[in-house]
Design an enzyme around this catalytic site. Structure first.
Site, PDB file in Angstrom:
ATOM      1  N   GLY A  11       0.829  -1.204   0.000  1.00 54.33           N
ATOM      2  CA  GLY A  11       0.000   0.000   0.000  1.00 54.33           C
ATOM      3  C   GLY A  11       0.862   1.252   0.000  1.00 54.33           C
ATOM      4  O   GLY A  11       1.845   1.334   0.732  1.00 54.33           O
ATOM      5  N   ARG A  72       0.911  -5.121  -5.117  1.00 53.80           N
ATOM      6  CA  ARG A  72       0.989  -6.279  -4.213  1.00 53.80           C
ATOM      7  C   ARG A  72       1.120  -7.491  -5.123  1.00 53.80           C
ATOM      8  O   ARG A  72       0.200  -7.784  -5.884  1.00 53.80           O
ATOM      9  CB  ARG A  72      -0.271  -6.384  -3.355  1.00 53.80           C
ATOM     10  CG  ARG A  72      -0.549  -5.127  -2.494  1.00 53.80           C
ATOM     11  CD  ARG A  72      -1.677  -5.409  -1.521  1.00 53.80           C
ATOM     12  NE  ARG A  72      -2.238  -4.203  -0.922  1.00 53.80           N
ATOM     13  CZ  ARG A  72      -1.741  -3.588   0.151  1.00 53.80           C
ATOM     14  NH1 ARG A  72      -0.658  -4.038   0.718  1.00 53.80           N
ATOM     15  NH2 ARG A  72      -2.345  -2.523   0.642  1.00 53.80           N
ATOM     16  N   ASP A 103       4.785  -4.158   6.243  1.00 57.62           N
ATOM     17  CA  ASP A 103       5.292  -5.400   6.833  1.00 57.62           C
ATOM     18  C   ASP A 103       5.361  -6.554   5.832  1.00 57.62           C
ATOM     19  O   ASP A 103       6.352  -7.283   5.795  1.00 57.62           O
ATOM     20  CB  ASP A 103       4.408  -5.776   8.023  1.00 57.62           C
ATOM     21  CG  ASP A 103       5.108  -6.749   8.928  1.00 57.62           C
ATOM     22  OD1 ASP A 103       6.317  -6.573   9.166  1.00 57.62           O
ATOM     23  OD2 ASP A 103       4.467  -7.710   9.378  1.00 57.62           O
ATOM     24  N   GLY A 104       4.321  -6.721   5.013  1.00 60.18           N
ATOM     25  CA  GLY A 104       4.336  -7.807   4.031  1.00 60.18           C
ATOM     26  C   GLY A 104       5.501  -7.636   3.062  1.00 60.18           C
ATOM     27  O   GLY A 104       6.201  -8.606   2.732  1.00 60.18           O
ATOM     28  N   THR A 125       4.166   2.655   5.900  1.00 58.10           N
ATOM     29  CA  THR A 125       2.757   2.245   5.841  1.00 58.10           C
ATOM     30  C   THR A 125       1.972   3.184   6.738  1.00 58.10           C
ATOM     31  O   THR A 125       2.458   3.559   7.808  1.00 58.10           O
ATOM     32  CB  THR A 125       2.557   0.791   6.317  1.00 58.10           C
ATOM     33  OG1 THR A 125       1.149   0.582   6.585  1.00 58.10           O
ATOM     34  CG2 THR A 125       3.310   0.456   7.591  1.00 58.10           C
ATOM     35  N   ASP A 127      -0.337   2.354   8.504  1.00 60.55           N
ATOM     36  CA  ASP A 127      -0.858   1.595   9.648  1.00 60.55           C
ATOM     37  C   ASP A 127       0.012   1.674  10.907  1.00 60.55           C
ATOM     38  O   ASP A 127      -0.470   1.376  11.999  1.00 60.55           O
ATOM     39  CB  ASP A 127      -1.016   0.113   9.266  1.00 60.55           C
ATOM     40  CG  ASP A 127      -1.966  -0.093   8.102  1.00 60.55           C
ATOM     41  OD1 ASP A 127      -2.830   0.771   7.878  1.00 60.55           O
ATOM     42  OD2 ASP A 127      -1.841  -1.124   7.410  1.00 60.55           O
ATOM     43  N   ASP A 129       2.148  -0.336  11.947  1.00 62.23           N
ATOM     44  CA  ASP A 129       2.049  -1.630  12.635  1.00 62.23           C
ATOM     45  C   ASP A 129       3.327  -2.452  12.503  1.00 62.23           C
ATOM     46  O   ASP A 129       3.271  -3.679  12.494  1.00 62.23           O
ATOM     47  CB  ASP A 129       0.853  -2.414  12.069  1.00 62.23           C
ATOM     48  CG  ASP A 129       0.979  -2.673  10.572  1.00 62.23           C
ATOM     49  OD1 ASP A 129       1.852  -2.059   9.929  1.00 62.23           O
ATOM     50  OD2 ASP A 129       0.205  -3.488  10.057  1.00 62.23           O
ATOM     51  N   ARG A 171      -5.798  -1.886   8.974  1.00 61.92           N
ATOM     52  CA  ARG A 171      -5.761  -3.355   8.813  1.00 61.92           C
ATOM     53  C   ARG A 171      -6.089  -3.998  10.150  1.00 61.92           C
ATOM     54  O   ARG A 171      -7.172  -3.757  10.667  1.00 61.92           O
ATOM     55  CB  ARG A 171      -4.391  -3.793   8.295  1.00 61.92           C
ATOM     56  CG  ARG A 171      -4.434  -5.124   7.567  1.00 61.92           C
ATOM     57  CD  ARG A 171      -3.088  -5.535   7.080  1.00 61.92           C
ATOM     58  NE  ARG A 171      -2.639  -4.740   5.955  1.00 61.92           N
ATOM     59  CZ  ARG A 171      -2.973  -4.974   4.683  1.00 61.92           C
ATOM     60  NH1 ARG A 171      -3.746  -5.987   4.392  1.00 61.92           N
ATOM     61  NH2 ARG A 171      -2.541  -4.206   3.718  1.00 61.92           N
ATOM     62  N   ALA A 186     -12.515  11.855  20.606  1.00 60.63           N
ATOM     63  CA  ALA A 186     -13.622  10.898  20.433  1.00 60.63           C
ATOM     64  C   ALA A 186     -14.126  10.380  21.780  1.00 60.63           C
ATOM     65  O   ALA A 186     -13.352  10.226  22.721  1.00 60.63           O
ATOM     66  CB  ALA A 186     -13.147   9.731  19.575  1.00 60.63           C
ATOM     67  N   ARG A 252      -4.837   7.428   2.724  1.00 64.55           N
ATOM     68  CA  ARG A 252      -3.588   6.974   2.095  1.00 64.55           C
ATOM     69  C   ARG A 252      -2.954   8.044   1.214  1.00 64.55           C
ATOM     70  O   ARG A 252      -1.761   7.995   0.915  1.00 64.55           O
ATOM     71  CB  ARG A 252      -3.855   5.726   1.253  1.00 64.55           C
ATOM     72  CG  ARG A 252      -4.011   4.451   2.026  1.00 64.55           C
ATOM     73  CD  ARG A 252      -2.896   3.452   1.752  1.00 64.55           C
ATOM     74  NE  ARG A 252      -2.911   2.946   0.424  1.00 64.55           N
ATOM     75  CZ  ARG A 252      -3.433   1.777   0.060  1.00 64.55           C
ATOM     76  NH1 ARG A 252      -4.006   1.007   0.957  1.00 64.55           N
ATOM     77  NH2 ARG A 252      -3.373   1.379  -1.185  1.00 64.55           N
TER      78      ARG A 252
HETATM   79  O1  F6P Z   1      -1.737  -1.155   4.782  1.00 63.02           O
HETATM   80  C1  F6P Z   1      -2.348   0.027   4.384  1.00 63.02           C
HETATM   81  C2  F6P Z   1      -3.823  -0.202   4.124  1.00 63.02           C
HETATM   82  O2  F6P Z   1      -4.385   1.017   3.687  1.00 63.02           O
HETATM   83  C3  F6P Z   1      -4.615  -0.762   5.299  1.00 63.02           C
HETATM   84  O3  F6P Z   1      -4.927   0.218   6.258  1.00 63.02           O
HETATM   85  C4  F6P Z   1      -5.807  -1.335   4.592  1.00 63.02           C
HETATM   86  O4  F6P Z   1      -6.424  -2.350   5.367  1.00 63.02           O
HETATM   87  C5  F6P Z   1      -5.199  -1.901   3.339  1.00 63.02           C
HETATM   88  O5  F6P Z   1      -3.990  -1.173   3.119  1.00 63.02           O
HETATM   89  C6  F6P Z   1      -6.032  -1.804   2.107  1.00 63.02           C
HETATM   90  O6  F6P Z   1      -5.359  -2.480   1.096  1.00 63.02           O
HETATM   91  P1  F6P Z   1      -5.650  -2.346  -0.462  1.00 63.02           P
HETATM   92  O7  F6P Z   1      -4.834  -1.196  -0.978  1.00 63.02           O
HETATM   93  O8  F6P Z   1      -5.147  -3.642  -1.020  1.00 63.02           O
HETATM   94  O9  F6P Z   1      -7.104  -2.130  -0.624  1.00 63.02           O
END
Ligand code: F6P
Length: 320
Positions: A11, A72, A103-104, A125, A127, A129, A171, A186, A252
């Site tokens: 991503g 990907r 990470d992937g 990323t 995320d 994470d 994610r 919030a 993003r």
């Molecule tokens: O890892 C970044 C991210 O935007 C996540 O937050 C989300 O779950 C995922 O990628 C969405 O992936 P894709 O671009 O394959 O829809």
């Protein structure tokens, strides 16, 4: 080592371009020939490689996305795919590689490095994470985008005296939800790492309204479930008519914040320094306590990185 390559994978994240720029310019500064591999590992398998010069990365530090584009690749995840990727690197004369991604992507990079090419991973990323690093490139921009959106939703929430549910990305991790939820004030934050039941969400909501609150903001991480499902439960349980916004891919995109540009510049440059000074093995660049460091890629890729639970607790205390 005379020739190094750079690619972005997985991503996209705001700041990837600033990282590419730093890799290219630091590489040329040290006398390397630098090539860009387009469309991540998919492009590596297709031999989609271009020469990069100082001017190739001009005017990109402020741009979201990635000029090298990204993908990907399922093929790269196979043994045959990785063997082909390694063969293509050798054929192109690439002796060291910088992989910018999540990470992937960095797990794939660690596996590729074991075939015999030095690789440095740069964690990017939205995320946040990834283990071993306090921050990943793109996270700061994503949470600022989310906070700006939630602030706007709050305007209409106060005007209409309604409950709003905002579903954010992440994610399987709650970093974005916790950071954006805390910063946006919030009332409830729902994350996969510390799940609360729909009934608990409703009870918190009702306590707030009994104390005089006239509106409520609930931030839900996508990994914790659907904002729409929570909305249905609240509707049935409390009679409130919540409105749902799924922020989705706007998190993003967009111009990276100054913090992401600086982080990406530091990490991208340090990745090349590592190839330059320690030419061998695979490492990941990280930031800890403000210091840029390196870690063995194999040890960190695929490991969890959970948010600071005190942030979630703080958000609950402040939303009392
Ligand atoms: O890892 C970044 C991210 O935007 C996540 O937050 C989300 O779950 C995922 O990628 C969405 O992936 P894709 O671009 O394959 O829809």
């Amino acid at each position: 080592m005379t020739k190094i390559g750079v690619l972005t994978s997985g991503g996209d994240a705001p700041g990837m371009n600033a990282a590419i720029r730093a890799v290219v310019r630091t590489g040329i500064y040290h006398g390397y020939q630098v090539v860009g591999i387009r469309r991540g590992f998919a492009g590596l398998l297709a031999g989609d490689i271009e020469q990069l010069e100082l001017g190739s990365v001009a005017d990109i530090i402020h741009r979201g996305g990635t000029v090298l584009r990204t993908a990907r690749s399922e093929e790269f995840a196979t043994d045959a795919g990785q063997a082909q990727a390694y063969a293509n690197l050798v054929a192109a004369g690439i002796q060291g590689l910088v992989v910018i991604g999540g990470d992937g992507s960095l797990q794939g990079a660690a596996a590729l490095a074991e075939r015999g090419i030095p690789i440095v991973g740069v964690p990017a990323t939205i995320d946040n994470d990834m283990a071993g690093t306090d921050l990943t490139i793109g996270f700061d921009t994503a949470i600022n985008t989310a906070v700006t959106a939630i602030d706007r939703i709050r305007d209409t929430a106060t005007s209409h005296e309604r409950t709003y549910i905002i579903e954010v990305m992440g994610r399987l991790s709650g970093h974005i939800a916790v950071a954006a939820g805390l910063a946006a004030g919030a009332e409830s934050i729902v994350v996969p790492e510390a799940l609360i039941t729909n009934q608990q969400i409703c009870e918190r909501l009702q306590r707030g309204f009994q104390r005089g609150k006239r509106h409520s903001i609930i931030v839900v991480s996508e990994g914790a479930g659907s904002g729409y499902a929570i909305s249905e439960y609240i509707r049935a349980y409390t009679g409130h008519q919540p409105r749902v916004t799924v922020l989705g891919y706007i998190q993003r995109g967009g111009s990276p914040t100054a913090q992401d540009r600086i982080l990406a510049s530091r990490m991208g440059s340090y990745a090349v320094e590592l190839l330059h000074q320690v030419p061998g093995g695979s490492q990941m660049v990280a930031i800890r306590g403000g210091q840029i460091i390196s870690l063995p890629l194999r040890e960190v890729a695929g490991q969890p990185h959970t948010f600071d639970p005190e942030l979630l607790l703080l958000s609950q205390i402040l939303a009392i």
